[in-house]
Design an enzyme around this catalytic site. Structure first.
Site, mmCIF file in Angstrom:
data_model
loop_
_atom_site.group_PDB
_atom_site.id
_atom_site.type_symbol
_atom_site.label_atom_id
_atom_site.label_comp_id
_atom_site.label_asym_id
_atom_site.label_seq_id
_atom_site.Cartn_x
_atom_site.Cartn_y
_atom_site.Cartn_z
ATOM 1 C CE LYS A 7 -16.656 40.146 47.644
ATOM 2 N NZ LYS A 7 -17.864 40.142 48.494
ATOM 3 C CB SER B 46 -19.912 38.639 50.813
ATOM 4 O OG SER B 46 -18.612 38.174 50.662
#
Length: 494
Positions: free
Chosen positions: A444, A401
């Site tokens: 996140k 990611s």
């Protein structure tokens, strides 16, 4: 009767018969079928976790309609400290069932699950039937804790032995090597817990209903502290409510400046530490009560462990903010890039895993292939070496990611364009520049808010899940969805 009592076989036979008779074959506890009471009991012990609570209410609703126990295997997956084990205990309490816990961390012998054959001296039943023996009912809540920590060795694979236990189609005739009689596990409410879903073998995962528990937001942690943790710590330490008082700002200060976690374990420890220090002060200085405020909290807990923000404070060339999902929740991750005279090599440092290294290679190949588009002189690639570093080099980092963050760092470096310091990027990149979906976006996002980030560029496929996020997250972060890297370039520099 014919076996002499001195023979080993005699004791084995006696133990076997005692166990067989002691196992619950028909006795069942009566469930609490009042849905509102069950909901109340679950809310009393746990704040938030609506998805799990709703699933338990559905379970009871189906039971009321069908007049029989549904064979359900739930698997609660989430980072440490978010309340997986205690939630299972609360479920048993709410339903009015017996609660049995078996910790599977480190179990690597198949006979731990299926039991030993009685031909061996010292043969024992497996953990499943031992749990049923302790429960004394055929329908307990059975917690299989840390199911992702099971491992296999030359003695067999216990995860494969669990397949029969956790398969609703098979577990009504579970076979234990010790008992050697089919045993019905279909009325048991099995609840498994795990930190990492990836560590559970696919066939076993397929038999369970996965319920994900995500990190708590700052507001949720505050509510948990106010409603649950402080009262429990006061009770544990034998101190009355009127002897200890803590301001809301002080609780937020602990959450923001003393803890970096997904759950509330560390927060609970700090609250316990504060109360102990308060008790000492009450006994030594003979004051009647202690009042903790934001101003005096450092006197009790020492200096802050974490600062408000850990992102770079100015727009910089070659430095981009990525986002990481760790076992402690979400966090920001700086990606730094530089180049120097060389022969076109790529150096990667920061204890990166194989997947992240491949992401960096993919990012560089994509930038090279589209150099003209980004107005980069191709000679720069052949005449220089590129060094990409991800700080906090002692901490292992992996996953795809960081793809668009790595790409952005390389482009910024060769075009000498600065990157906004209040924007973060997360998304996997392909050689065609497509931005693919990533995991752990909620965690996140929480890490980004904590670090002062205002905008996050995310893959378009992740946009739908942001609708389910709490207002505390949605009101503080602007999500910018992209499907190809050209859109990222437009957003940052056009």
């Amino acid at each position: 009767q014919d076996t002499p009592s001195q023979m080993a076989d005699s004791q084995i036979l006696k133990n076997y018969l005692d166990f067989l008779i002691g196992l619950p074959w028909y006795k069942a506890s009566v469930d609490n079928d009042d849905l509102s009471m069950v909901a109340e009991a679950l809310n009393k012990e746990h704040y938030a976790l609506d998805k799990v609570k709703e699933r338990i209410i559905e379970y009871i609703a189906v039971k009321i309609m069908t007049k029989k126990n549904p064979s359900t295997i739930l698997c609660l997956v989430g980072p440490p400290g978010v309340g997986k084990t205690s939630l299972a205990m609360s479920i048993a309490q709410a339903l009015g069932r017996k609660f049995i816990k078996q910790s599977l961390g480190g179990v690597k012998d198949e006979s731990e699950i299926r039991g030993h054959r009685r031909t061996y001296i010292g043969a024992l039943p497996g953990r499943i039937l031992k749990g049923m023996y302790d429960a004394q009912t055929v329908n307990p809540v059975f917690l299989l804790d840390e199911i992702d920590k099971m491992s296999s060795d030359y003695k067999g694979d216990p995860t494969s032995a669990m397949l029969e236990v956790l398969d609703p189609e098979q577990n009504h005739t579970f076979s234990d090597n010790y008992v050697e009689e089919p045993y019905d596990l279909s009325q048991v409410l099995f609840i498994a817990t795990a930190n990492y879903l990836e560590n559970i073998p696919a066939p076993l995962r397929d038999r369970m209903e996965i319920v994900e528990l995500s990190s708590y937001t700052k507001f949720e942690k505050f509510q948990i502290a106010k409603e649950h943790l402080i009262a429990k710590q006061l009770e544990i330490h034998g101190i009355k409510n009127n002897q200890f008082e803590i301001d809301d700002e002080a609780i937020y200060h602990i959450i923001e400046h003393f803890t970096r976690e997904a759950g509330v374990r560390e927060l609970n420890r700090y609250l316990g530490s504060l109360i102990r220090k308060a008790i000492k002060e009450i006994l030594v200085t003979k004051v009647e009560s202690v009042h903790i405020t934001k101003e005096n909290i450092n006197k009790y807990l020492g200096r802050d462990r974490f600062t408000d923000t850990n992102i770079h404070t100015e727009d910089t060339v070659g430095v981009v903010t990525g986002l990481a999902y760790t076992q402690f929740g979400g966090d920001t991750l700086d990606v730094e890039a530089t180049y120097y005279r060389g022969k076109g090599g790529l150096v990667l440092t920061g204890k990166l895993g194989d997947v992240m290294k491949e992401s960096a290679q993919t990012a560089l190949s994509y930038v090279k292939a589209h150099a003209d588009e980004f107005e980069i002189d191709s000679k720069l690639f052949t005449e220089n070496d590129i060094h990409i570093h991800v700080p906090e080099g002692a901490i292992k980092k992996d996953g795809p990611s960081a793809g668009i963050a790595l790409t952005t760092a390389i482009i910024s470096l060769f075009t000498n364009k600065k990157i906004d310091n209040d924007i973060a990027l997360t998304g996997e990149i392909t050689l065609r520049g497509n931005v693919l979906k990533i995991g752990g976006l909620k965690e996140k996002s929480i890490g980004a808010i904590r670090s002062g980030i205002k905008k996050i560029i995310i893959p378009k496929d992740n946009l739908n899940e942001t609708k389910e996020f709490e207002d505390e997250i949605k009101n503080n972060i602007e999500y910018i969805p992209v499907s190809n890297y050209t859109e990222v370039f437009e957003i940052l520099w056009r």
